[in-house]
Scaffold this motif. Structure first.
Motif, PDB file in Angstrom:
ATOM      1  N   ASP A 224      -0.198   7.153  12.979  1.00 51.43           N
ATOM      2  CA  ASP A 224      -0.160   5.758  12.514  1.00 51.43           C
ATOM      3  C   ASP A 224      -0.881   5.613  11.176  1.00 51.43           C
ATOM      4  O   ASP A 224      -0.384   4.953  10.260  1.00 51.43           O
ATOM      5  CB  ASP A 224      -0.792   4.821  13.544  1.00 51.43           C
ATOM      6  CG  ASP A 224       0.041   4.662  14.807  1.00 51.43           C
ATOM      7  OD1 ASP A 224       1.221   5.098  14.808  1.00 51.43           O
ATOM      8  OD2 ASP A 224      -0.503   4.135  15.792  1.00 51.43           O
ATOM      9  N   TYR A 225      -2.066   6.217  11.060  1.00 52.56           N
ATOM     10  CA  TYR A 225      -2.824   6.125   9.807  1.00 52.56           C
ATOM     11  C   TYR A 225      -2.032   6.744   8.665  1.00 52.56           C
ATOM     12  O   TYR A 225      -1.916   6.156   7.590  1.00 52.56           O
ATOM     13  CB  TYR A 225      -4.184   6.815   9.940  1.00 52.56           C
ATOM     14  CG  TYR A 225      -4.967   6.754   8.650  1.00 52.56           C
ATOM     15  CD1 TYR A 225      -5.803   5.674   8.390  1.00 52.56           C
ATOM     16  CD2 TYR A 225      -4.842   7.736   7.669  1.00 52.56           C
ATOM     17  CE1 TYR A 225      -6.504   5.594   7.198  1.00 52.56           C
ATOM     18  CE2 TYR A 225      -5.534   7.656   6.480  1.00 52.56           C
ATOM     19  CZ  TYR A 225      -6.360   6.582   6.248  1.00 52.56           C
ATOM     20  OH  TYR A 225      -7.038   6.486   5.062  1.00 52.56           O
TER      21      TYR A 225
ATOM     22  N   GLU B 256       0.961   4.504   7.720  1.00 53.01           N
ATOM     23  CA  GLU B 256       0.533   3.273   7.045  1.00 53.01           C
ATOM     24  C   GLU B 256       0.044   3.531   5.627  1.00 53.01           C
ATOM     25  O   GLU B 256       0.216   2.704   4.738  1.00 53.01           O
ATOM     26  CB  GLU B 256      -0.581   2.588   7.842  1.00 53.01           C
ATOM     27  CG  GLU B 256      -0.111   1.951   9.120  1.00 53.01           C
ATOM     28  CD  GLU B 256      -1.279   1.440   9.965  1.00 53.01           C
ATOM     29  OE1 GLU B 256      -2.383   1.231   9.418  1.00 53.01           O
ATOM     30  OE2 GLU B 256      -1.066   1.259  11.174  1.00 53.01           O
ATOM     31  N   HIS B 257      -0.567   4.690   5.402  1.00 48.26           N
ATOM     32  CA  HIS B 257      -1.146   5.008   4.097  1.00 48.26           C
ATOM     33  C   HIS B 257      -0.293   5.983   3.290  1.00 48.26           C
ATOM     34  O   HIS B 257      -0.730   6.488   2.255  1.00 48.26           O
ATOM     35  CB  HIS B 257      -2.566   5.542   4.275  1.00 48.26           C
ATOM     36  CG  HIS B 257      -3.497   4.506   4.801  1.00 48.26           C
ATOM     37  ND1 HIS B 257      -3.645   4.255   6.143  1.00 48.26           N
ATOM     38  CD2 HIS B 257      -4.288   3.628   4.168  1.00 48.26           C
ATOM     39  CE1 HIS B 257      -4.504   3.269   6.307  1.00 48.26           C
ATOM     40  NE2 HIS B 257      -4.909   2.868   5.122  1.00 48.26           N
ATOM     41  N   LYS B 258       0.921   6.245   3.799  1.00 50.57           N
ATOM     42  CA  LYS B 258       1.893   7.094   3.103  1.00 50.57           C
ATOM     43  C   LYS B 258       1.290   8.425   2.667  1.00 50.57           C
ATOM     44  O   LYS B 258       1.390   8.835   1.513  1.00 50.57           O
ATOM     45  CB  LYS B 258       2.506   6.355   1.927  1.00 50.57           C
ATOM     46  CG  LYS B 258       3.280   5.109   2.344  1.00 50.57           C
ATOM     47  CD  LYS B 258       3.843   4.386   1.161  1.00 50.57           C
ATOM     48  CE  LYS B 258       4.618   3.144   1.476  1.00 50.57           C
ATOM     49  NZ  LYS B 258       4.450   2.420   2.670  1.00 50.57           N
TER      50      LYS B 258
END
Length: 82
Positions: A62-63, A66-68
């Motif tokens: 997920d991280y 979200e932060h590509k």
């Protein structure tokens, strides 16, 4: 600045508090902060008490989504370090 993403259970959790011994001072630096400081990296610590391996993996995915985060670049950097 480079970032160290730390995911894990209570051994990783920066804000760990003991359920069995609530009076115990657990404010010592956890491994992500120690490693991040040694490497000069910013630390993102997603450690959570009781997280299973499945939850740990999902937190990391997920991280990174979200932060590509480009895993190819990250893996190449690790390869270059070794």
């Amino acid at each position: 600045m480079k970032t160290l993403l730390a995911v894990g259970c209570s051994f990783t959790n920066k804000n760990y508090k003991s359920d069995e011994h609530p009076e115990m001072d657990c404010s010592w630096p956890k491994w992500p902060e120690i490693v991040g400081k040694k490497l000069g990296y910013e630390v993102v610590n997603l450690g959570t008490n009781g997280h299973s391996n499945d939850n740990i993996m999902r937190s990391a995915q997920d991280y990174m989504a979200e932060h590509k985060v480009d895993m190819h670049d990250q893996l190449q950097e690790v390869k270059d370090m070794v």
